[in-house]
Design a protein around this motif. Sequence first.
Motif, PDB file in Angstrom:
ATOM      1  N   ALA A  61       0.827  -1.212   0.000  1.00  0.00           N
ATOM      2  CA  ALA A  61       0.000   0.000   0.000  1.00  0.00           C
ATOM      3  C   ALA A  61       0.864   1.267   0.000  1.00  0.00           C
ATOM      4  O   ALA A  61       1.990   1.254   0.498  1.00  0.00           O
ATOM      5  CB  ALA A  61      -0.916  -0.002   1.219  1.00  0.00           C
ATOM      6  N   PRO A  62       0.351   2.383  -0.551  1.00  0.00           N
ATOM      7  CA  PRO A  62       1.127   3.621  -0.679  1.00  0.00           C
ATOM      8  C   PRO A  62       1.447   4.354   0.617  1.00  0.00           C
ATOM      9  O   PRO A  62       2.389   5.141   0.654  1.00  0.00           O
ATOM     10  CB  PRO A  62       0.248   4.511  -1.557  1.00  0.00           C
ATOM     11  CG  PRO A  62      -0.729   3.622  -2.200  1.00  0.00           C
ATOM     12  CD  PRO A  62      -0.909   2.458  -1.282  1.00  0.00           C
ATOM     13  N   GLU A  63       0.690   4.145   1.686  1.00  0.00           N
ATOM     14  CA  GLU A  63       0.928   4.885   2.923  1.00  0.00           C
ATOM     15  C   GLU A  63       2.384   4.736   3.370  1.00  0.00           C
ATOM     16  O   GLU A  63       2.898   3.640   3.481  1.00  0.00           O
ATOM     17  CB  GLU A  63      -0.011   4.407   4.034  1.00  0.00           C
ATOM     18  CG  GLU A  63      -1.455   4.847   3.840  1.00  0.00           C
ATOM     19  CD  GLU A  63      -2.206   4.085   2.758  1.00  0.00           C
ATOM     20  OE1 GLU A  63      -3.185   4.636   2.248  1.00  0.00           O
ATOM     21  OE2 GLU A  63      -1.823   2.967   2.393  1.00  0.00           O
ATOM     22  N   GLY A  64       3.035   5.880   3.605  1.00  0.00           N
ATOM     23  CA  GLY A  64       4.432   5.896   4.023  1.00  0.00           C
ATOM     24  C   GLY A  64       5.420   5.698   2.890  1.00  0.00           C
ATOM     25  O   GLY A  64       6.625   5.701   3.094  1.00  0.00           O
ATOM     26  N   ARG A  65       4.908   5.539   1.662  1.00  0.00           N
ATOM     27  CA  ARG A  65       5.765   5.303   0.499  1.00  0.00           C
ATOM     28  C   ARG A  65       5.604   6.361  -0.588  1.00  0.00           C
ATOM     29  O   ARG A  65       6.452   6.473  -1.461  1.00  0.00           O
ATOM     30  CB  ARG A  65       5.470   3.932  -0.103  1.00  0.00           C
ATOM     31  CG  ARG A  65       5.746   2.795   0.850  1.00  0.00           C
ATOM     32  CD  ARG A  65       5.317   1.464   0.232  1.00  0.00           C
ATOM     33  NE  ARG A  65       5.391   0.398   1.175  1.00  0.00           N
ATOM     34  CZ  ARG A  65       6.497  -0.248   1.541  1.00  0.00           C
ATOM     35  NH1 ARG A  65       7.651   0.113   1.027  1.00  0.00           N
ATOM     36  NH2 ARG A  65       6.459  -1.219   2.409  1.00  0.00           N
ATOM     37  N   ALA A  66       4.490   7.087  -0.567  1.00  0.00           N
ATOM     38  CA  ALA A  66       4.211   8.099  -1.586  1.00  0.00           C
ATOM     39  C   ALA A  66       3.586   9.321  -0.926  1.00  0.00           C
ATOM     40  O   ALA A  66       2.856   9.198   0.053  1.00  0.00           O
ATOM     41  CB  ALA A  66       3.265   7.543  -2.647  1.00  0.00           C
ATOM     42  N   CYS A  67       3.874  10.480  -1.471  1.00  0.00           N
ATOM     43  CA  CYS A  67       3.350  11.737  -0.942  1.00  0.00           C
ATOM     44  C   CYS A  67       1.985  12.003  -1.564  1.00  0.00           C
ATOM     45  O   CYS A  67       1.880  12.263  -2.756  1.00  0.00           O
ATOM     46  CB  CYS A  67       4.321  12.863  -1.283  1.00  0.00           C
ATOM     47  SG  CYS A  67       3.760  14.464  -0.694  1.00  0.00           S
ATOM     48  N   PHE A  68       0.946  11.905  -0.748  1.00  0.00           N
ATOM     49  CA  PHE A  68      -0.389  12.258  -1.196  1.00  0.00           C
ATOM     50  C   PHE A  68      -1.173  12.767  -0.009  1.00  0.00           C
ATOM     51  O   PHE A  68      -0.858  12.458   1.134  1.00  0.00           O
ATOM     52  CB  PHE A  68      -1.099  11.081  -1.870  1.00  0.00           C
ATOM     53  CG  PHE A  68      -1.301   9.879  -0.991  1.00  0.00           C
ATOM     54  CD1 PHE A  68      -2.497   9.689  -0.334  1.00  0.00           C
ATOM     55  CD2 PHE A  68      -0.291   8.943  -0.820  1.00  0.00           C
ATOM     56  CE1 PHE A  68      -2.686   8.591   0.484  1.00  0.00           C
ATOM     57  CE2 PHE A  68      -0.471   7.840  -0.012  1.00  0.00           C
ATOM     58  CZ  PHE A  68      -1.681   7.670   0.650  1.00  0.00           C
ATOM     59  N   GLY A  69      -2.138  13.619  -0.282  1.00  0.00           N
ATOM     60  CA  GLY A  69      -2.924  14.196   0.814  1.00  0.00           C
ATOM     61  C   GLY A  69      -2.994  15.700   0.722  1.00  0.00           C
ATOM     62  O   GLY A  69      -3.659  16.238  -0.134  1.00  0.00           O
ATOM     63  N   SER A  70      -2.226  16.405   1.557  1.00  0.00           N
ATOM     64  CA  SER A  70      -2.427  17.842   1.696  1.00  0.00           C
ATOM     65  C   SER A  70      -1.461  18.723   0.906  1.00  0.00           C
ATOM     66  O   SER A  70      -1.689  19.912   0.797  1.00  0.00           O
ATOM     67  CB  SER A  70      -2.346  18.216   3.172  1.00  0.00           C
ATOM     68  OG  SER A  70      -1.075  17.891   3.685  1.00  0.00           O
ATOM     69  N   GLY A  71      -0.391  18.213   0.392  1.00  0.00           N
ATOM     70  CA  GLY A  71       0.555  19.049  -0.346  1.00  0.00           C
ATOM     71  C   GLY A  71       1.794  18.257  -0.705  1.00  0.00           C
ATOM     72  O   GLY A  71       1.892  17.069  -0.405  1.00  0.00           O
ATOM     73  N   THR A  72       2.753  18.908  -1.358  1.00  0.00           N
ATOM     74  CA  THR A  72       3.964  18.197  -1.766  1.00  0.00           C
ATOM     75  C   THR A  72       4.850  17.901  -0.564  1.00  0.00           C
ATOM     76  O   THR A  72       4.739  18.531   0.485  1.00  0.00           O
ATOM     77  CB  THR A  72       4.778  18.998  -2.807  1.00  0.00           C
ATOM     78  OG1 THR A  72       5.199  20.227  -2.226  1.00  0.00           O
ATOM     79  CG2 THR A  72       3.977  19.231  -4.077  1.00  0.00           C
ATOM     80  N   CYS A  73       5.718  16.939  -0.737  1.00  0.00           N
ATOM     81  CA  CYS A  73       6.697  16.542   0.277  1.00  0.00           C
ATOM     82  C   CYS A  73       8.092  16.868  -0.250  1.00  0.00           C
ATOM     83  O   CYS A  73       8.290  16.973  -1.461  1.00  0.00           O
ATOM     84  CB  CYS A  73       6.620  15.043   0.540  1.00  0.00           C
ATOM     85  SG  CYS A  73       5.015  14.485   1.133  1.00  0.00           S
ATOM     86  N   ALA A  74       9.050  16.982   0.644  1.00  0.00           N
ATOM     87  CA  ALA A  74      10.426  17.190   0.216  1.00  0.00           C
ATOM     88  C   ALA A  74      10.860  16.025  -0.668  1.00  0.00           C
ATOM     89  O   ALA A  74      10.524  14.872  -0.397  1.00  0.00           O
ATOM     90  CB  ALA A  74      11.338  17.315   1.429  1.00  0.00           C
ATOM     91  N   VAL A  75      11.580  16.323  -1.710  1.00  0.00           N
ATOM     92  CA  VAL A  75      12.066  15.303  -2.638  1.00  0.00           C
ATOM     93  C   VAL A  75      12.942  14.311  -1.875  1.00  0.00           C
ATOM     94  O   VAL A  75      13.799  14.701  -1.085  1.00  0.00           O
ATOM     95  CB  VAL A  75      12.848  15.958  -3.794  1.00  0.00           C
ATOM     96  CG1 VAL A  75      13.532  14.915  -4.665  1.00  0.00           C
ATOM     97  CG2 VAL A  75      11.915  16.831  -4.625  1.00  0.00           C
TER      98      VAL A  75
END
Length: 140
Positions: A61-75
């Motif tokens: 599953a993507p949780e903890g592996r991909a940035c999704f939700g409220s905004g971008t994450c640091a690269v």
Amino acid sequence: TLDRSSAASDVYKRQHPINCVTVEQAKLFCQAQGKLLPTVAELEWATRGNVMRTYAWGEDAPEGRACFGSGTCAVGSLPKGATPEGVLDLAGNVEELAETGSGFVVFGGSYKSEPTRLTGKARRMSTDPGPTVGFRCVAR
């Protein structure tokens, strides 16, 4: 005097993916680096490998592996989302511009996508990219 809010904003911008640029700006940036925008086939292979995994990192599953939700994450801030080959940030954060031979599409899912849309899929662009679309450059 140092404007702390401006300094913090600059640090934030340097750590997050480039977005809100036109296709032409993305192409020029890559050319200045001696690189090009990737093709759909290149992004597809980088994301899914030769085994056609569901997500860039595999089947989990993507949780903890991909940035999704409220905004971008640091690269690079989600190393569990790396492909088996070590490529980071191929799902979530921003969709990516890709060449098709006859134009450009956006590939993958962004921080605004539902987790099920974080797989390596391309879709046509109707206008220049907005805040959910970024790019990466490749050397051929």
